[in-house]
Motif scaffolding. Structure first.
Motif, PDB file in Angstrom:
ATOM      1  N   ILE A 231    -103.726  59.600  16.783  1.00 16.79           N
ATOM      2  CA  ILE A 231    -104.784  59.788  17.788  1.00 16.79           C
ATOM      3  C   ILE A 231    -105.019  61.272  18.063  1.00 16.79           C
ATOM      4  O   ILE A 231    -106.167  61.737  18.092  1.00 16.79           O
ATOM      5  CB  ILE A 231    -104.412  59.051  19.091  1.00 16.79           C
ATOM      6  N   TRP A 232    -103.944  62.017  18.254  1.00 19.82           N
ATOM      7  CA  TRP A 232    -104.070  63.429  18.642  1.00 19.82           C
ATOM      8  C   TRP A 232    -104.734  64.267  17.547  1.00 19.82           C
ATOM      9  O   TRP A 232    -105.561  65.142  17.823  1.00 19.82           O
ATOM     10  CB  TRP A 232    -102.699  63.997  18.974  1.00 19.82           C
ATOM     11  N   TYR A 233    -104.370  64.006  16.303  1.00 19.97           N
ATOM     12  CA  TYR A 233    -104.900  64.805  15.196  1.00 19.97           C
ATOM     13  C   TYR A 233    -106.151  64.199  14.570  1.00 19.97           C
ATOM     14  O   TYR A 233    -106.562  64.630  13.496  1.00 19.97           O
ATOM     15  CB  TYR A 233    -103.818  64.986  14.122  1.00 19.97           C
ATOM     16  N   LEU A 234    -106.782  63.247  15.246  1.00 14.44           N
ATOM     17  CA  LEU A 234    -107.982  62.621  14.702  1.00 14.44           C
ATOM     18  C   LEU A 234    -109.108  63.627  14.440  1.00 14.44           C
ATOM     19  O   LEU A 234    -109.787  63.525  13.412  1.00 14.44           O
ATOM     20  CB  LEU A 234    -108.456  61.509  15.638  1.00 14.44           C
ATOM     21  N   PRO A 235    -109.355  64.614  15.320  1.00 24.09           N
ATOM     22  CA  PRO A 235    -110.401  65.598  14.992  1.00 24.09           C
ATOM     23  C   PRO A 235    -110.057  66.442  13.765  1.00 24.09           C
ATOM     24  O   PRO A 235    -110.951  66.788  12.986  1.00 24.09           O
ATOM     25  CB  PRO A 235    -110.494  66.468  16.255  1.00 24.09           C
ATOM     26  N   VAL A 236    -108.789  66.769  13.573  1.00 28.07           N
ATOM     27  CA  VAL A 236    -108.377  67.514  12.376  1.00 28.07           C
ATOM     28  C   VAL A 236    -108.598  66.652  11.141  1.00 28.07           C
ATOM     29  O   VAL A 236    -109.134  67.112  10.126  1.00 28.07           O
ATOM     30  CB  VAL A 236    -106.906  67.943  12.488  1.00 28.07           C
TER      31      VAL A 236
ATOM     32  N   VAL B 158    -108.330  76.666  21.767  1.00 30.81           N
ATOM     33  CA  VAL B 158    -108.612  75.248  21.515  1.00 30.81           C
ATOM     34  C   VAL B 158    -107.936  74.780  20.226  1.00 30.81           C
ATOM     35  O   VAL B 158    -107.308  73.716  20.183  1.00 30.81           O
ATOM     36  CB  VAL B 158    -110.132  75.009  21.451  1.00 30.81           C
ATOM     37  N   LEU B 159    -108.067  75.586  19.168  1.00 41.51           N
ATOM     38  CA  LEU B 159    -107.462  75.219  17.893  1.00 41.51           C
ATOM     39  C   LEU B 159    -105.934  75.187  17.988  1.00 41.51           C
ATOM     40  O   LEU B 159    -105.285  74.279  17.460  1.00 41.51           O
ATOM     41  CB  LEU B 159    -107.896  76.201  16.805  1.00 41.51           C
ATOM     42  N   ALA B 160    -105.364  76.177  18.659  1.00 43.61           N
ATOM     43  CA  ALA B 160    -103.911  76.225  18.796  1.00 43.61           C
ATOM     44  C   ALA B 160    -103.391  75.027  19.592  1.00 43.61           C
ATOM     45  O   ALA B 160    -102.367  74.435  19.241  1.00 43.61           O
ATOM     46  CB  ALA B 160    -103.491  77.526  19.467  1.00 43.61           C
ATOM     47  N   LYS B 161    -104.131  74.658  20.628  1.00 42.41           N
ATOM     48  CA  LYS B 161    -103.704  73.513  21.433  1.00 42.41           C
ATOM     49  C   LYS B 161    -103.783  72.223  20.642  1.00 42.41           C
ATOM     50  O   LYS B 161    -102.927  71.341  20.764  1.00 42.41           O
ATOM     51  CB  LYS B 161    -104.560  73.416  22.697  1.00 42.41           C
ATOM     52  N   ARG B 162    -104.820  72.101  19.816  1.00 47.84           N
ATOM     53  CA  ARG B 162    -104.965  70.876  19.034  1.00 47.84           C
ATOM     54  C   ARG B 162    -103.925  70.799  17.925  1.00 47.84           C
ATOM     55  O   ARG B 162    -103.381  69.729  17.646  1.00 47.84           O
ATOM     56  CB  ARG B 162    -106.384  70.804  18.443  1.00 47.84           C
ATOM     57  N   LEU B 163    -103.624  71.919  17.302  1.00 49.19           N
ATOM     58  CA  LEU B 163    -102.695  71.920  16.176  1.00 49.19           C
ATOM     59  C   LEU B 163    -101.240  71.876  16.615  1.00 49.19           C
ATOM     60  O   LEU B 163    -100.399  71.281  15.927  1.00 49.19           O
ATOM     61  CB  LEU B 163    -102.934  73.157  15.295  1.00 49.19           C
TER      62      LEU B 163
ATOM     63  N   VAL C 221     -97.809  67.025  25.636  1.00 44.55           N
ATOM     64  CA  VAL C 221     -98.589  65.916  26.172  1.00 44.55           C
ATOM     65  C   VAL C 221     -97.910  64.577  25.898  1.00 44.55           C
ATOM     66  O   VAL C 221     -97.928  63.674  26.738  1.00 44.55           O
ATOM     67  CB  VAL C 221    -100.013  65.913  25.560  1.00 44.55           C
ATOM     68  N   ALA C 222     -97.299  64.441  24.736  1.00 39.91           N
ATOM     69  CA  ALA C 222     -96.751  63.149  24.306  1.00 39.91           C
ATOM     70  C   ALA C 222     -95.290  62.951  24.679  1.00 39.91           C
ATOM     71  O   ALA C 222     -94.802  61.815  24.678  1.00 39.91           O
ATOM     72  CB  ALA C 222     -96.910  62.993  22.797  1.00 39.91           C
ATOM     73  N   TYR C 223     -94.569  64.056  24.987  1.00 32.27           N
ATOM     74  CA  TYR C 223     -93.143  63.945  25.276  1.00 32.27           C
ATOM     75  C   TYR C 223     -92.825  64.680  26.570  1.00 32.27           C
ATOM     76  O   TYR C 223     -93.499  65.644  26.937  1.00 32.27           O
ATOM     77  CB  TYR C 223     -92.307  64.539  24.138  1.00 32.27           C
TER      78      TYR C 223
ATOM     79  N   ASP D  68    -107.495  65.503  27.135  1.00 32.57           N
ATOM     80  CA  ASP D  68    -107.460  66.121  25.808  1.00 32.57           C
ATOM     81  C   ASP D  68    -107.292  65.074  24.710  1.00 32.57           C
ATOM     82  O   ASP D  68    -107.850  65.219  23.615  1.00 32.57           O
ATOM     83  CB  ASP D  68    -106.303  67.124  25.729  1.00 32.57           C
ATOM     84  N   THR D  69    -106.542  64.022  25.002  1.00 31.94           N
ATOM     85  CA  THR D  69    -106.334  62.970  24.001  1.00 31.94           C
ATOM     86  C   THR D  69    -107.652  62.308  23.637  1.00 31.94           C
ATOM     87  O   THR D  69    -107.990  62.159  22.452  1.00 31.94           O
ATOM     88  CB  THR D  69    -105.354  61.914  24.539  1.00 31.94           C
ATOM     89  N   TRP D  70    -108.427  61.923  24.644  1.00 32.96           N
ATOM     90  CA  TRP D  70    -109.640  61.138  24.388  1.00 32.96           C
ATOM     91  C   TRP D  70    -110.827  62.007  24.001  1.00 32.96           C
ATOM     92  O   TRP D  70    -111.701  61.562  23.257  1.00 32.96           O
ATOM     93  CB  TRP D  70    -109.957  60.275  25.610  1.00 32.96           C
TER      94      TRP D  70
END
Length: 289
Positions: free
Chosen positions: A167-172, A214-219, A225-227, A264-266
């Motif tokens: 889910i998190w890396y879906l945009p990548v 934005v890119l650093a946060k996504r990568l 966020v998940a842990y 950020d997830t959605w």
């Protein structure tokens, strides 16, 4: 359903690296456990024993996850591009298989099948390596590496990591698929060039670095966020709970509510879906190179 299964099987036939890379990597780790130098300190308490076992299992999992991330990125960049380069796209378009099915099957392989293959490889490798090390060390390491409840916790952690990563890396993933469906050559260059150009333009003309953030946060921003962030991840306050906590202590590490309630997830998932739709449209309009 049968069509989708055959499309996934096709990916295994055409991309043997899906299973060969984790198999080779696992074999190298087993050889390292078999012939490498083993120097393990004495484990005097139950907490130290659990900590040692948890660290071993998590380190093996992280190594496989890192290799998987690199290969999955390459697979996404190559999967649609290779069809056009070798002109096999003409064959597949002649079959009663839609472009939507083709793209979604490759998406499923990248997000689900490849992680599951590495999941199995990491499990098999950790069990074999644990057996070898426990025999070679001849210390309390043996009991540290053979704890069923701890092993079950790692399985839960693996499955959760696969889910949230998808889910998190879906945009990548969507971006790499779109580049793979569009580029005529140099797919790696085209995957990074637009972001680099936008970053330089923003930096030179506006003096800001929003795009970089934005890119650093996504990568690299999934973990917070998940842990649950804790300096004691590998101690009794983290996944390796004390004896009374049992297998449920894995919930002290994973933050399900925080991940699925994060905007950020959605937002990322929405962007990823849009990019996947773009990749499908490009697949419909792009033919052989």
């Amino acid at each position: 359903m049968n069509t989708n299964l055959w499309l996934i099987r096709r990916e295994f036939w055409e991309n043997r690296a899906i299973w060969m890379i984790p198999a080779i990597f696992g074999a190298l780790l087993i050889l390292a456990a078999l012939f490498g130098q083993v120097s393990i300190p004495t484990l005097s308490s139950h907490t130290e024993t659990r900590d040692a076992g948890g660290i071993f299992l998590i380190v093996v999992g992280l190594m496989f996850y890192s290799v998987m991330a690199v290969y999955a990125g390459w697979y996404l960049l190559d999967c649609l591009y290779a069809d056009r380069k070798d002109r096999s796209i003409l064959f597949w378009k002649s079959l009663p298989i839609s472009d939507v099915q083709s793209v979604l099957s490759k998406l499923a392989v990248a997000l689900i099948v490849i992680p599951l293959v590495y999941f199995v490889a990491a499990d098999v490798t950790s069990l074999i390596a644990a057996f070898i090390l426990s025999v070679r060390a001849r210390q309390s390491l043996g009991s540290a590496l053979w704890q069923p409840d701890l092993w079950l916790q790692i399985q839960v952690l693996w499955v959760y990591t696969i889910l949230v990563s998808a889910i998190w890396y879906l945009p990548v993933v969507g971006w790499l698929l779109a580049v793979s469906a569009w580029a005529k050559r140099a797919v790696i260059l085209w995957s990074v060039l637009p972001a680099l150009v936008l970053y330089l333009i923003e930096r030179v003309f506006f003096g800001t670095h929003v795009i970089a953030q934005v890119l650093a946060k996504r990568l690299a921003g999934m973990a917070p966020v998940a842990y649950y962030a804790s300096k004691d991840v590998f101690t009794h306050d983290g996944i390796n709970a004390t004896a009374g906590d049992g297998p449920g202590s894995v919930w002290q590490l994973i933050d399900i509510r925080g991940f699925f309630s994060s905007p950020d997830t959605w937002i990322g998932a929405a962007v990823g879906i849009a990019l996947i739709v773009l990749a499908i449209q490009l697949r419909m309009r792009r033919s052989e190179i």
